[in-house]
Design an enzyme around this catalytic site. Structure first.
Site, PDB file in Angstrom:
ATOM      1  NE  ARG A 146      33.441  36.497  42.246  1.00  0.00           N
ATOM      2  CZ  ARG A 146      33.873  37.967  40.869  1.00  0.00           C
ATOM      3  NH1 ARG A 146      34.674  38.200  39.879  1.00  0.00           N
ATOM      4  NH2 ARG A 146      32.928  38.713  41.032  1.00  0.00           N
ATOM      5  CE  LYS A 170      30.774  35.631  40.893  1.00  0.00           C
ATOM      6  NZ  LYS A 170      29.628  35.395  42.309  1.00  0.00           N
ATOM      7  CG  HIS A 241      35.413  34.036  48.890  1.00  0.00           C
ATOM      8  ND1 HIS A 241      35.767  33.483  47.559  1.00  0.00           N
ATOM      9  CD2 HIS A 241      34.704  34.631  49.588  1.00  0.00           C
ATOM     10  CE1 HIS A 241      34.602  34.536  47.066  1.00  0.00           C
ATOM     11  NE2 HIS A 241      33.378  35.406  47.853  1.00  0.00           N
ATOM     12  NE  ARG A 244      36.012  37.717  45.625  1.00  0.00           N
ATOM     13  CZ  ARG A 244      36.289  38.240  44.572  1.00  0.00           C
ATOM     14  NH1 ARG A 244      37.374  38.435  43.672  1.00  0.00           N
ATOM     15  NH2 ARG A 244      34.909  38.778  44.291  1.00  0.00           N
ATOM     16  CE1 TYR A 276      36.025  42.123  51.830  1.00  0.00           C
ATOM     17  CE2 TYR A 276      34.461  42.527  50.010  1.00  0.00           C
ATOM     18  CZ  TYR A 276      35.418  41.964  50.491  1.00  0.00           C
ATOM     19  OH  TYR A 276      34.881  40.284  49.958  1.00  0.00           O
TER      20      TYR A 276
END
Length: 295
Positions: A146, A170, A241, A244, A276
């Site tokens: 990130r 996170k 992003h 990523r 994905y």
């Protein structure tokens, strides 16, 4: 409350890389919600409880909004509250007991392998800034970080000999992610040359620095990505992003298992990673149509 909404819009633009149209839609939804709260005497977001949100939904229904539109509003507000909790602006989520209908899943935009190469080749590795920018993009794409994880990397977090990056994700969850030879080479060049030139007589624990040895901001890196995408001739929108997303998609297209990708991305729930597989399914269909003898 409008100040918090503006900060959230910046987060969606820089961290999530949403399009201008999406940002406008989220902003409209948030303004409607905040104005409703203000009209009902609620001036602090901490005072908006579940009852207040249910009252707002009734208000939307009376305005004639369809179930689909109300679901969109709820999704907008859910993201806002998730952001506020992450930033420690609130301690409890009043939406946790309110069901939000699933109205479809947004597939993130990704670059092709060729487009990633074009983006990386747009960096001028003969300059200090160019070495920094190349190393940042190589590590972001090489480890699927990130943007907030990338800009706060410290020198001690990178082990080039082992080809590993330690990431604080996170929820203060630490993970170790491998990087390849290209990312190692770019990071090594930055550490040995560009970073020393940029620091001069200063010192800093951070791996990627801007002025006065301070870490690069998310906003600055977003501008760097946009600039290099333009130089590379990539017409589609590109954000931090995007790299990523491309990292995850290219791994799965190459045969990586979902659990490994989940671990590298730092997803708490594998259902987040499963998006994905939908992208890769489209890729497999494309490959089948392109190469199977009986198209």
């Amino acid at each position: 409350m409008h100040g918090l909404a503006d900060a959230y819009m910046d987060y969606l633009t820089i961290e999530k890389g949403l399009s201008a149209n999406s940002i406008t839609a989220y902003g409209t939804d948030l303004s409607s919600y905040i104005n409703y709260l203000a009209d009902n005497g609620i001036e602090n977001i901490c005072d908006a409880d579940t009852t207040a949100i249910l009252g707002w939904l009734v208000h939307l229904t009376r305005q004639g909004l369809s179930a689909k539109s109300r679901a969109r509003y709820l999704i907008s507000i859910r993201g806002f509250y998730k952001y506020l909790i992450g930033e420690k602006r609130i301690s409890a989520n009043p939406l946790k007991d309110i069901d939000i209908p699933k109205i479809g899943q947004h597939l993130p935009g990704v670059l092709s392998v060729h487009e990633v190469e074009l983006l990386l080749n747009a960096c001028d590795a003969t300059t200090s800034k160019g070495q920094r920018n190349l190393a940042m993009m190589e590590i972001m794409y090489g480890a699927g970080l990130r943007v907030s994880e990338l800009v706060f990397l410290k020198v001690a977090d990178v082990n080039l000999d082992a080809g590993l990056v330690r990431v604080m994700g996170k929820g203060a969850k630490e993970r170790i992610v491998p990087i390849g030879s290209k990312a190692k080479a770019a990071a090594g060049l930055w550490l040995e040359q560009g970073r020393l030139m940029a620091l001069k007589q200063l010192s800093s624990d951070f791996l990627f620095i801007a002025r006065a040895g301070k870490p690069m901001t998310r906003q600055s890196f977003w501008k760097i990505i946009k600039k290099h995408a333009l130089v590379a001739g990539i017409a589609r929108p590109v954000s931090p992003h995007t790299l990523r997303h491309s990292f995850a998609t290219h791994l799965i297209e190459g045969g990586a298992d979902l659990r490994s990708v989940q671990t590298m991305l730092g997803h708490a729930d594998i259902s987040t990673t499963q998006i994905y597989t939908h992208i890769s399914r489209d890729y497999l269909i494309k490959m089948h149509h392109e190469f199977h003898p009986r198209k």
